[in-house]
Design an enzyme around this catalytic site. Structure first.
Site, PDB file in Angstrom:
ATOM      1  N   TYR A  42       0.837  -1.198   0.000  1.00  0.00           N
ATOM      2  CA  TYR A  42       0.000   0.000   0.000  1.00  0.00           C
ATOM      3  C   TYR A  42       0.874   1.251   0.000  1.00  0.00           C
ATOM      4  CZ  TYR A  42      -4.062  -2.948   1.118  1.00  0.00           C
ATOM      5  OH  TYR A  42      -5.057  -3.891   1.094  1.00  0.00           O
ATOM      6  N   GLY A 257     -12.296   1.539   3.442  1.00  0.00           N
ATOM      7  CA  GLY A 257     -11.045   2.120   2.980  1.00  0.00           C
ATOM      8  C   GLY A 257     -11.058   3.613   2.768  1.00  0.00           C
TER       9      GLY A 257
END
Length: 295
Positions: A42, A257
């Site tokens: 990420y 998210g």
């Protein structure tokens, strides 16, 4: 030991700077969310690093939360890599970025066709014995793939993270389209949900808010239905969308998210309350999102 029975996890994919991470963590804690989901890829590792700075700035925070991360994708090479030595190296790098001594849950991010399950199991067992990882799971894997790895691993696999939402409904469609022409259009591996329920593997749903399709980003009949149900129940559209997942007997744990603090806080009822959807309301949402009748 998994995510401690978390109803909702906060997905850290979008974190890019410390201020943003601090605001997101505060909003998640305000909403009753104490499990945080990472991956080594990420932001090219940036998400873990800024989260680590948040942890370093709050001495008591680490003990109040669950930290989960993933490894196994090599974006530099465009391949998946679940060799035991690679898993070990990636975990050590994540621990350094996260500024913590232990990861609560490590997920294997994607299935590697060349992975030797005995080699993978040996690496996971070693990480556990060293006290570097408390529990293990997988992501984007089928029930059959979990069963093969579990055959070589004494430690129980505690989670499988899959894309699941009111928009991405393959996980529920697969079970009702058996012996119909539509079944060929569903790519979700039949039996995965049932395997996880039978063996106590927590199902985590990434993409759970469906990128806002039903909570304000678009105007569509399902979004209107979601808004009506939210108003009737005194909650938010985000909660209704998450409750639809949580209402399933598998007790799916959504991963949200968004980096918008207000939208994170809008998920508080999903984190704190049992899903308040009747059977009829659950089916109404499903049929609306489907756009046509069941077979």
């Amino acid at each position: 030991m998994g995510t401690g029975g978390a109803r909702v996890l906060y997905g850290c994919m979008g974190l890019g700077d410390v201020g943003q991470a601090q605001a997101a963590v505060r909003a998640a804690l305000d909403a009753g969310i104490t499990a945080f989901d990472h991956a080594d890829i990420y932001g090219g590792g940036r998400a873990e690093a800024v989260f680590g700075e948040v942890l370093a700035g709050d001495a008591g925070l680490r003990e109040r939360i669950t930290v989960q991360t993933k490894c196994g994708i090599r974006p530099d090479l465009g391949v998946y890599d679940l060799r035991g030595a690679s898993i070990t190296a990636r975990v050590e790098q994540s621990l350094e970025r996260l500024r913590t001594d232990v990861v609560d849950v490590l997920l294997l991010h994607r299935p590697d066709p060349l992975a030797d399950p005995a080699d993978v199991a040996a690496a996971l067992t070693s990480l556990h014995r060293q006290g570097l990882v408390r529990a293990f799971g997988v992501s984007n894997m089928s029930g059959a793939q979990i069963a093969l790895l579990q055959h070589h691993l004494e430690l129980p696999l505690v989670a499988d993270q899959l894309e699941m939402s009111l928009h991405r409904r393959d996980w529920v469609e697969a079970g009702v389209l058996v012996d119909t022409p539509e079944s060929a259009e569903v790519g979700f591996p039949l039996g995965t949900v049932e395997y996880c329920m039978r063996h106590g593997v927590e199902l985590q749903a990434w993409g759970a808010l469906a990128q806002g399709r039903y909570t304000g980003r678009e105007q569509n009949p399902t979004a209107e239905l979601v808004a009506r149900l939210a108003a009737a129940k005194g909650t938010t559209p985000e909660t209704i969308v998450l409750w639809w997942l949580q209402r399933h007997p598998a007790r799916i744990a959504p991963v949200i998210g968004t980096t918008n603090p207000d939208r994170i806080r809008a998920c508080a009822d999903a984190a704190r309350r049992e899903p308040d959807l009747t059977r009829e309301e659950w089916y109404e949402l499903w049929l609306s999102a489907r756009g046509h009748r069941l077979p």
